[in-house]
Scaffold this active site. Structure first.
Site, short mmCIF file in Angstrom:
data_model
loop_
_atom_site.label_atom_id
_atom_site.label_comp_id
_atom_site.label_asym_id
_atom_site.label_seq_id
_atom_site.Cartn_x
_atom_site.Cartn_y
_atom_site.Cartn_z
N ARG A 284 0.83 -1.20 0.00
CA ARG A 284 0.00 0.00 0.00
C ARG A 284 0.87 1.25 0.00
NH1 ARG A 284 -4.49 0.06 4.47
NH2 ARG A 284 -2.74 0.56 5.83
N LYS B 39 -2.42 6.67 1.84
CA LYS B 39 -2.25 7.27 3.15
C LYS B 39 -1.39 8.53 3.05
CE LYS B 39 -2.13 4.84 7.05
NZ LYS B 39 -3.41 4.81 7.77
N GLU C 244 -16.12 6.41 4.66
CA GLU C 244 -15.41 5.75 5.76
C GLU C 244 -15.36 6.66 6.97
OE1 GLU C 244 -11.11 5.21 5.30
OE2 GLU C 244 -11.25 6.33 3.44
N1 PLP Z 1 -9.20 4.30 6.45
C1 PLP Z 1 -8.28 5.20 6.80
C2 PLP Z 1 -8.44 6.60 6.33
C3 PLP Z 1 -7.18 4.82 7.60
O1 PLP Z 1 -6.26 5.71 7.96
C4 PLP Z 1 -7.06 3.48 8.01
C5 PLP Z 1 -5.92 3.05 8.80
O2 PLP Z 1 -4.90 2.71 8.30
C6 PLP Z 1 -8.05 2.57 7.59
C7 PLP Z 1 -9.10 3.02 6.83
C8 PLP Z 1 -7.97 1.12 7.95
O3 PLP Z 1 -6.96 0.47 7.24
P1 PLP Z 1 -6.22 -0.81 7.81
O4 PLP Z 1 -7.26 -1.78 8.16
O5 PLP Z 1 -5.33 -1.27 6.72
O6 PLP Z 1 -5.47 -0.35 9.02
C1 COI Z 2 -4.01 2.87 11.54
O1 COI Z 2 -5.09 2.33 11.77
O2 COI Z 2 -2.93 2.30 11.66
C2 COI Z 2 -3.94 4.24 11.09
O3 COI Z 2 -3.01 4.56 10.41
C3 COI Z 2 -4.93 5.19 11.55
C4 COI Z 2 -4.25 6.34 12.19
C5 COI Z 2 -4.47 7.59 11.49
C6 COI Z 2 -4.20 6.35 13.64
#
Ligand code: PLP
Ligand code: COI
Length: 350
Positions: free
Chosen positions: A92, A194, A229
């Site tokens: 990612r 991100k 989201e």
């Molecule tokens: N959406 C956003 C904007 C996020 O910052 C995160 C965290 O990383 C997620 C969703 C969830 O992603 P993941 O399950 O890969 O941590």
């Molecule tokens: C995560 O879930 O790891 C994220 O990056 C979210 C964060 C902005 C705390």
């Protein structure tokens, strides 16, 4: 290549209140650093945690070439330090690099950087009851630019910090606020990576929601028709046997790998899973809603504010499948259940 930092004093593990960890930065011993210049990466590897000197015209500061990732190292009952889907973080970040015209830090190197940084700071890994060691890989443009264009030099780093739950409620239902005024992303933008700036943009709406007693904003698409989201987590809605989550097609939401894992577990549970437009009107008839993420894990949503009215989801408590997926995911992550998808890696013992 010259590489200098101003030391930061690590907090000795004995001085940390591991039983009351929040989601805040605590300085540990080591971080991992690599620098990109002249078209190639030079890895410095583990160095004492320290501050960087930043160029006043650094591309990250003006034009936001900055990206990050988030992962967790957890300690299981066998004393093993385990990571979840770490290769997906590497991929990612690479996607994000391509979108923001930053140089990709190679997948194998990324994984090595994470493993080494966790192991070098293993004294800071909490017990699983206390929390986890949060892993934060970051990349930013360090070289000067003036015209809007990609910088020529970058820094990649990984630091870690012991954390407790992201939402102070822990595994209990949160209240969210739907915003029709603020949006997180639009189709074709950078919502699907991100990019650091995405989170800056969310701070003001989030502060308004928090001031009103809500845990976060639940974002809609730019036309206020369907869900996108939660500020830092993905969104799910279940009605009967159908579990729906917003689709990734418009590239407006982050492809969370907790989201992806839940989709796979839900299929195994026999639920009818759909990544599609989840419409605002569906909220009223939902049996349960929850959000997913590395920091948030699975967080049930108890109620949502929409146009000044509070909508209770289901009975307002922890939904049936929120509990099931929470238990299943945690069991897989800690190697207490079979890991059929090869999501978990053991990197050492504490
Ligand atoms: N959406 C956003 C904007 C996020 O910052 C995160 C965290 O990383 C997620 C969703 C969830 O992603 P993941 O399950 O890969 O941590
Ligand atoms: C995560 O879930 O790891 C994220 O990056 C979210 C964060 C902005 C705390």
């Amino acid at each position: 290549m010259a590489f200098e930092t101003k030391p930061i004093t690590p907090v000795p593990p004995a001085e940390i209140d591991f039983d009351n960890l929040g989601f805040t930065f605590i300085a540990t011993e080591k971080m991992w650093v690599a620098e990109y210049a002249g078209g190639k990466w030079t890895t410095h590897g583990l160095v004492p945690i320290g501050e960087f000197w930043t160029h006043p015209a650094a591309g990250a500061l003006h034009y936001g070439q900055a990206l990050f990732e988030g992962a967790k190292a957890r300690l299981n009952d066998a004393g093993e330090i385990v990571l979840f889907r770490i290769v997906d973080n590497a991929r990612r970040m690479a996607e994000g690099c391509r979108r923001l015209m930053m140089p990709v830090y190679e997948e194998g190197e990324f994984v090595e950087a994470v493993n080494q940084t966790v192991l070098a700071n293993k004294a800071y890994v909490p017990t699983d009851e206390q929390g986890a060691l949060y892993i934060r890989p970051v990349m930013f443009a360090s070289a000067p630019v003036l015209g809007v264009k990609p910088a020529e030099e970058y820094i990649f780093l990984v630091f870690v910090s012991p954390v407790g739950p992201y939402f102070k409620e822990g595994f209990s239902p949160i209240r969210l606020k739907i915003s029709k005024e603020f949006h997180r992303a639009v189709a074709g933008g950078v919502g699907c990576v991100k990019a650091a700036g995405n989170y800056a943009a969310g701070m003001y709406p989030n502060s308004l929601a928090k001031a009103d007693g809500y845990a976060e904003i639940l974002y809609l698409d730019a036309d206020n028709k369907h869900f996108e989201e939660v500020g830092a987590a993905n969104f799910f809605l279940r009605k009967g046997e159908e579990l729906a989550t917003p689709s990734l097609d418009d590239k407006t939401i982050l492809p969370g790998y907790t989201r992806d894992s839940v989709l796979q577990l839900a299929s195994e549970e026999g639920l009818n899973v759909g990544a599609r437009d989840v419409m605002l009107e569906e909220l009223a008839g939902a049996d349960e809603c929850f959000c997913t993420g590395t920091a948030a894990v699975i967080t049930p949503i108890g109620s949502v504010e929409l146009d000044g009215a509070e909508i209770t989801i289901g009975d307002g408590g922890v939904g049936k499948f929120s509990q099931i997926f929470y238990d299943q995911l945690n069991a897989i992550m800690l190697k207490e259940a079979e890991d059929k998808y090869g999501w978990v890696t053991t990197i050492g013992k504490k």
